[in-house]
Motif scaffolding. Structure first.
Motif, PDB file in Angstrom:
ATOM      1  N   CYS A 280      56.649  80.125  90.596  1.00 38.35           N
ATOM      2  CA  CYS A 280      55.604  80.667  89.508  1.00 38.35           C
ATOM      3  C   CYS A 280      56.080  81.759  88.481  1.00 38.35           C
ATOM      4  CB  CYS A 280      54.422  81.493  90.405  1.00 38.35           C
ATOM      5  SG  CYS A 280      53.372  80.425  91.193  1.00 38.35           S
ATOM      6  N   THR A 281      57.218  82.406  88.882  1.00 43.43           N
ATOM      7  CA  THR A 281      57.973  83.046  87.969  1.00 43.43           C
ATOM      8  C   THR A 281      58.252  82.186  86.795  1.00 43.43           C
ATOM      9  OG1 THR A 281      58.961  84.442  89.801  1.00 43.43           O
ATOM     10  CG2 THR A 281      60.172  84.652  87.609  1.00 43.43           C
TER      11      THR A 281
ATOM     12  N   ASN B 234      55.225  81.241  84.990  1.00 43.74           N
ATOM     13  CA  ASN B 234      54.330  82.461  84.080  1.00 43.74           C
ATOM     14  C   ASN B 234      55.457  82.948  82.705  1.00 43.74           C
ATOM     15  OD1 ASN B 234      53.419  83.803  87.353  1.00 43.74           O
ATOM     16  ND2 ASN B 234      52.351  82.796  85.596  1.00 43.74           N
ATOM     17  N   LYS B 235      56.895  82.363  82.835  1.00 47.67           N
ATOM     18  CA  LYS B 235      57.488  82.689  81.581  1.00 47.67           C
ATOM     19  C   LYS B 235      57.102  81.934  80.414  1.00 47.67           C
ATOM     20  CE  LYS B 235      61.763  83.856  83.993  1.00 47.67           C
ATOM     21  NZ  LYS B 235      63.159  83.777  84.276  1.00 47.67           N
TER      22      LYS B 235
ATOM     23  N   TYR C 135      53.703  80.046  80.651  1.00 45.96           N
ATOM     24  CA  TYR C 135      52.185  79.904  80.635  1.00 45.96           C
ATOM     25  C   TYR C 135      51.861  81.337  81.378  1.00 45.96           C
ATOM     26  CZ  TYR C 135      52.625  75.233  79.440  1.00 45.96           C
ATOM     27  OH  TYR C 135      52.980  74.043  79.112  1.00 45.96           O
ATOM     28  N   LYS C 136      51.796  82.433  80.627  1.00 44.32           N
ATOM     29  CA  LYS C 136      51.810  83.742  81.270  1.00 44.32           C
ATOM     30  C   LYS C 136      50.628  84.012  82.271  1.00 44.32           C
ATOM     31  CE  LYS C 136      51.235  88.581  79.464  1.00 44.32           C
ATOM     32  NZ  LYS C 136      51.005  89.496  78.555  1.00 44.32           N
ATOM     33  N   HIS C 137      49.483  83.355  82.218  1.00 45.64           N
ATOM     34  CA  HIS C 137      48.370  83.551  82.954  1.00 45.64           C
ATOM     35  C   HIS C 137      48.310  82.516  83.972  1.00 45.64           C
ATOM     36  CE1 HIS C 137      47.520  87.114  80.997  1.00 45.64           C
ATOM     37  NE2 HIS C 137      47.605  86.432  79.825  1.00 45.64           N
ATOM     38  N   GLY C 138      49.023  81.302  84.111  1.00 48.13           N
ATOM     39  CA  GLY C 138      49.002  80.234  84.879  1.00 48.13           C
ATOM     40  C   GLY C 138      48.511  78.962  84.399  1.00 48.13           C
TER      41      GLY C 138
ATOM     42  N   PHE D 242      43.813  81.343  81.514  1.00 44.79           N
ATOM     43  CA  PHE D 242      44.944  80.330  81.988  1.00 44.79           C
ATOM     44  C   PHE D 242      45.010  79.264  80.874  1.00 44.79           C
ATOM     45  CE2 PHE D 242      41.364  79.607  84.394  1.00 44.79           C
ATOM     46  CZ  PHE D 242      40.965  78.357  84.275  1.00 44.79           C
TER      47      PHE D 242
ATOM     48  N   CYS E 158      49.470  79.559  89.868  1.00 42.78           N
ATOM     49  CA  CYS E 158      50.125  80.848  89.208  1.00 42.78           C
ATOM     50  C   CYS E 158      49.410  81.705  88.645  1.00 42.78           C
ATOM     51  CB  CYS E 158      51.564  80.419  88.716  1.00 42.78           C
ATOM     52  SG  CYS E 158      52.574  79.457  89.548  1.00 42.78           S
ATOM     53  N   GLU E 159      47.932  81.945  88.926  1.00 39.88           N
ATOM     54  CA  GLU E 159      47.210  82.781  87.899  1.00 39.88           C
ATOM     55  C   GLU E 159      47.869  84.081  88.044  1.00 39.88           C
ATOM     56  OE1 GLU E 159      44.619  82.003  91.493  1.00 39.88           O
ATOM     57  OE2 GLU E 159      45.985  80.980  90.614  1.00 39.88           O
ATOM     58  N   LYS E 160      47.669  84.678  86.967  1.00 40.74           N
ATOM     59  CA  LYS E 160      48.250  85.977  86.777  1.00 40.74           C
ATOM     60  C   LYS E 160      47.270  86.867  85.650  1.00 40.74           C
ATOM     61  CE  LYS E 160      52.807  88.132  86.079  1.00 40.74           C
ATOM     62  NZ  LYS E 160      54.057  88.257  85.580  1.00 40.74           N
TER      63      LYS E 160
END
Length: 112
Positions: A53-54, A57-58, A60-63, A87, A109-111
């Motif tokens: 996910c790291t 997220n680089k 796609y910031k929000h997954g 996302f 990887c939602e954030k």
């Protein structure tokens, strides 16, 4: 006597007998509108599979989620104030990274 190859001799004999019909002229094929390289270039690329996910997220910031996915908590929709709604919607990319969707809500990887 002049020696000729057998095929040439048979052709000459058949032409002389009237049994041999000449072939009709063949029309040239229409020029190809697409080259092989252009067809290959149009083939859809395989979606990228992220290592974790790291890494996702680089990019796609929000997954990444499938179409129609909603951010869930314990199987219920989260309140709008805490739900991830921005996302990237891409079903093929989500399917390639489905293992990154721990809560199985359709968003990997939602954030916030």
């Amino acid at each position: 006597m002049v020696r000729r190859p057998l095929a040439a001799a048979l052709t000459a004999a058949l032409l002389g007998s009237g049994l041999f019909l000449a072939a009709a002229p063949v029309a040239e094929a229409a020029p190809a509108t697409h080259s092989a390289a252009a067809i290959v270039a149009k083939a859809p690329a395989k979606p990228r599979v992220f290592k974790n996910c790291t890494d996702m997220n680089k990019v796609y910031k929000h997954g990444v989620g499938r179409k129609g996915a909603k951010d869930l908590a314990n199987g219920k929709p989260k309140p709008k104030s805490t739900a991830v709604t921005n996302f990237r919607i891409d079903t093929a990319l989500y399917n390639a990274n489905k293992l990154r969707d721990g809560d199985k809500d359709g968003i990997a990887c939602e954030k916030k």
